[in-house]
Design a protein around this motif. Sequence first.
Motif, PDB file in Angstrom:
ATOM      1  N   SER A  98       1.607  -2.219  29.068  1.00 13.80           N
ATOM      2  CA  SER A  98       0.162  -1.963  28.977  1.00 13.80           C
ATOM      3  C   SER A  98      -0.193  -1.040  27.812  1.00 13.80           C
ATOM      4  O   SER A  98      -1.258  -0.416  27.819  1.00 13.80           O
ATOM      5  CB  SER A  98      -0.349  -1.348  30.282  1.00 13.80           C
ATOM      6  OG  SER A  98       0.212  -0.053  30.477  1.00 13.80           O
ATOM      7  N   TRP A 106      -3.688  -1.152  26.396  1.00 13.34           N
ATOM      8  CA  TRP A 106      -4.834  -0.845  27.251  1.00 13.34           C
ATOM      9  C   TRP A 106      -5.469   0.489  26.842  1.00 13.34           C
ATOM     10  O   TRP A 106      -4.776   1.517  26.757  1.00 13.34           O
ATOM     11  CB  TRP A 106      -4.400  -0.741  28.705  1.00 13.34           C
ATOM     12  CG  TRP A 106      -4.160  -2.051  29.389  1.00 13.34           C
ATOM     13  CD1 TRP A 106      -4.002  -3.269  28.816  1.00 13.34           C
ATOM     14  CD2 TRP A 106      -4.039  -2.247  30.807  1.00 13.34           C
ATOM     15  NE1 TRP A 106      -3.780  -4.227  29.774  1.00 13.34           N
ATOM     16  CE2 TRP A 106      -3.807  -3.625  31.011  1.00 13.34           C
ATOM     17  CE3 TRP A 106      -4.099  -1.394  31.903  1.00 13.34           C
ATOM     18  CZ2 TRP A 106      -3.643  -4.162  32.291  1.00 13.34           C
ATOM     19  CZ3 TRP A 106      -3.934  -1.921  33.177  1.00 13.34           C
ATOM     20  CH2 TRP A 106      -3.716  -3.294  33.358  1.00 13.34           C
ATOM     21  N   GLN A 152      -5.096   3.632  29.379  1.00 11.70           N
ATOM     22  CA  GLN A 152      -4.009   4.582  29.432  1.00 11.70           C
ATOM     23  C   GLN A 152      -4.408   5.902  28.766  1.00 11.70           C
ATOM     24  O   GLN A 152      -4.801   5.943  27.610  1.00 11.70           O
ATOM     25  CB  GLN A 152      -2.754   4.008  28.764  1.00 11.70           C
ATOM     26  CG  GLN A 152      -2.200   2.773  29.444  1.00 11.70           C
ATOM     27  CD  GLN A 152      -1.704   3.059  30.870  1.00 11.70           C
ATOM     28  OE1 GLN A 152      -1.703   4.191  31.342  1.00 11.70           O
ATOM     29  NE2 GLN A 152      -1.309   1.995  31.564  1.00 11.70           N
ATOM     30  N   MET A 154      -1.278  -8.641  29.689  1.00 11.57           N
ATOM     31  CA  MET A 154      -0.309  -7.859  28.903  1.00 11.57           C
ATOM     32  C   MET A 154       0.726  -8.727  28.190  1.00 11.57           C
ATOM     33  O   MET A 154       1.785  -8.250  27.782  1.00 11.57           O
ATOM     34  CB  MET A 154       0.414  -6.839  29.814  1.00 11.57           C
ATOM     35  CG  MET A 154      -0.529  -5.800  30.408  1.00 11.57           C
ATOM     36  SD  MET A 154       0.247  -4.780  31.695  1.00 11.57           S
ATOM     37  CE  MET A 154       0.293  -5.961  33.053  1.00 11.57           C
ATOM     38  N   TRP A 178       0.941  -7.481  40.197  1.00 13.39           N
ATOM     39  CA  TRP A 178       1.228  -6.639  39.030  1.00 13.39           C
ATOM     40  C   TRP A 178       0.533  -5.299  39.235  1.00 13.39           C
ATOM     41  O   TRP A 178      -0.692  -5.237  39.403  1.00 13.39           O
ATOM     42  CB  TRP A 178       0.709  -7.310  37.758  1.00 13.39           C
ATOM     43  CG  TRP A 178       1.396  -8.600  37.431  1.00 13.39           C
ATOM     44  CD1 TRP A 178       1.206  -9.813  38.023  1.00 13.39           C
ATOM     45  CD2 TRP A 178       2.404  -8.799  36.434  1.00 13.39           C
ATOM     46  NE1 TRP A 178       2.017 -10.766  37.456  1.00 13.39           N
ATOM     47  CE2 TRP A 178       2.768 -10.172  36.473  1.00 13.39           C
ATOM     48  CE3 TRP A 178       3.024  -7.955  35.510  1.00 13.39           C
ATOM     49  CZ2 TRP A 178       3.729 -10.707  35.614  1.00 13.39           C
ATOM     50  CZ3 TRP A 178       3.988  -8.495  34.654  1.00 13.39           C
ATOM     51  CH2 TRP A 178       4.321  -9.852  34.714  1.00 13.39           C
ATOM     52  N   THR A 237      -0.076  -1.573  37.619  1.00 18.40           N
ATOM     53  CA  THR A 237       0.015  -0.723  36.428  1.00 18.40           C
ATOM     54  C   THR A 237      -0.537   0.660  36.745  1.00 18.40           C
ATOM     55  O   THR A 237      -1.668   0.798  37.216  1.00 18.40           O
ATOM     56  CB  THR A 237      -0.767  -1.326  35.250  1.00 18.40           C
ATOM     57  OG1 THR A 237      -0.191  -2.599  34.899  1.00 18.40           O
ATOM     58  CG2 THR A 237      -0.723  -0.407  34.036  1.00 18.40           C
ATOM     59  N   GLN A 238       0.266   1.676  36.502  1.00 18.35           N
ATOM     60  CA  GLN A 238      -0.189   3.050  36.704  1.00 18.35           C
ATOM     61  C   GLN A 238      -0.958   3.522  35.465  1.00 18.35           C
ATOM     62  O   GLN A 238      -0.432   3.457  34.350  1.00 18.35           O
ATOM     63  CB  GLN A 238       0.994   3.985  36.931  1.00 18.35           C
ATOM     64  CG  GLN A 238       1.659   3.852  38.295  1.00 18.35           C
ATOM     65  CD  GLN A 238       0.711   4.139  39.435  1.00 18.35           C
ATOM     66  OE1 GLN A 238       0.328   3.223  40.166  1.00 18.35           O
ATOM     67  NE2 GLN A 238       0.316   5.381  39.594  1.00 18.35           N
ATOM     68  N   ILE A 240       6.804   4.237  39.731  1.00 12.51           N
ATOM     69  CA  ILE A 240       6.033   3.774  38.572  1.00 12.51           C
ATOM     70  C   ILE A 240       5.331   4.976  37.959  1.00 12.51           C
ATOM     71  O   ILE A 240       4.523   5.644  38.618  1.00 12.51           O
ATOM     72  CB  ILE A 240       5.001   2.711  38.962  1.00 12.51           C
ATOM     73  CG1 ILE A 240       5.548   1.741  40.013  1.00 12.51           C
ATOM     74  CG2 ILE A 240       4.554   1.930  37.734  1.00 12.51           C
ATOM     75  CD1 ILE A 240       4.506   0.800  40.555  1.00 12.51           C
ATOM     76  N   GLU A 293       3.389   2.552  33.039  1.00 11.75           N
ATOM     77  CA  GLU A 293       4.357   1.539  33.455  1.00 11.75           C
ATOM     78  C   GLU A 293       3.719   0.502  34.369  1.00 11.75           C
ATOM     79  O   GLU A 293       2.715   0.763  35.041  1.00 11.75           O
ATOM     80  CB  GLU A 293       5.543   2.205  34.161  1.00 11.75           C
ATOM     81  CG  GLU A 293       6.357   3.095  33.230  1.00 11.75           C
ATOM     82  CD  GLU A 293       7.585   3.679  33.887  1.00 11.75           C
ATOM     83  OE1 GLU A 293       8.517   4.072  33.154  1.00 11.75           O
ATOM     84  OE2 GLU A 293       7.622   3.762  35.142  1.00 11.75           O
ATOM     85  N   THR A 294       4.341  -0.685  34.395  1.00  6.07           N
ATOM     86  CA  THR A 294       3.822  -1.820  35.163  1.00  6.07           C
ATOM     87  C   THR A 294       4.949  -2.430  35.985  1.00  6.07           C
ATOM     88  O   THR A 294       6.024  -2.715  35.457  1.00  6.07           O
ATOM     89  CB  THR A 294       3.258  -2.905  34.228  1.00  6.07           C
ATOM     90  OG1 THR A 294       2.187  -2.363  33.454  1.00  6.07           O
ATOM     91  CG2 THR A 294       2.753  -4.100  35.024  1.00  6.07           C
ATOM     92  N   SER A 307      -4.176   3.261  40.056  1.00  6.71           N
ATOM     93  CA  SER A 307      -3.471   2.054  39.660  1.00  6.71           C
ATOM     94  C   SER A 307      -4.451   0.916  39.423  1.00  6.71           C
ATOM     95  O   SER A 307      -5.497   0.852  40.075  1.00  6.71           O
ATOM     96  CB  SER A 307      -2.485   1.609  40.754  1.00  6.71           C
ATOM     97  OG  SER A 307      -1.679   2.665  41.200  1.00  6.71           O
TER      98      SER A 307
END
Length: 284
Positions: free
Chosen positions: A31, A34, A37, A103, A149, A151-152, A205, A209-210, A229
């Motif tokens: 990610s 993105w 993030q 992603m 999926w 993602t944090q 996670i 990270e994903t 998340s």
Amino acid sequence: MTIQKKSEISYEEFMEEHYKPRVPVIFENASKDWKAQGLITPEYLREHFSERSTTIKFKEYTIAEILDRVAVSTPENPAPYPAIFEIRTQLPELLPLIQPVNMGYAKPNWFEENLFPAGKLGNSLELFIGGLGCQFPFAHIDQYYTNAWITQVYGEKQITIFPQGQDEMLYPDPKNPYVSQVNIFNPDYKIHPKFENATPVKGTILPGETLFIPRGTWHTALSVTTNISVIFDQINGINFPKWKSDIWKFKKRESLKNAVASYAFATAAGAYCKLKDLVSGAKY
């Protein structure tokens, strides 16, 4: 055992080593493009969306109220959970911050087609907010046989996954075979003796990270810190038959009419997506 983490993995490697054989993996930087993030934090959500609300266990909470509870959450007194917002309908302003959603790995994803209603039939794109100690104590399989999926974008979350072939050890609830009867974090081996032979894998996670959770996989989550998340689901030609089968199964519980209508929609939508994949040369 721990969930494998990978960086700079190719799409082809992911498909052969993880997607097709249904092996979970944590992407360390999938990610990276993105904008979310480093931007989406509790303070950001409070500043921009404090009055947006959602329902948790039949009670409505605003984001401000959720964050107040999350800030003082403990394992002994956890914040209300899960605090879920459907991004496309409740927080659409976040969509530009999570592009590309797939992603470059979660593709093809038929849920990207507008013909699938947001938040329905397994088509989820959600923001989860959790506090220290928040957990799903019972392992579950996601309905509709979708890939998940996670993602944090803030904080840390621990995931426990049970690789394929452990259904019997998890004692699926006869009334809902997608939910385990075992309290994963405090199992009673006298009631569930086979669980002692279960072999879970765990992974934490971290921000950025994903985690890829393959379709039909038992899993559960524990919030290690205050965390946020982004979670979405995926279907394509590989898991479409099971997705369609689940639609019939779950909708039939509501009524035969709903089952017939939803199944007809699923069949038509699948035919359209298969044709589109064929034309575009999608490989999976």
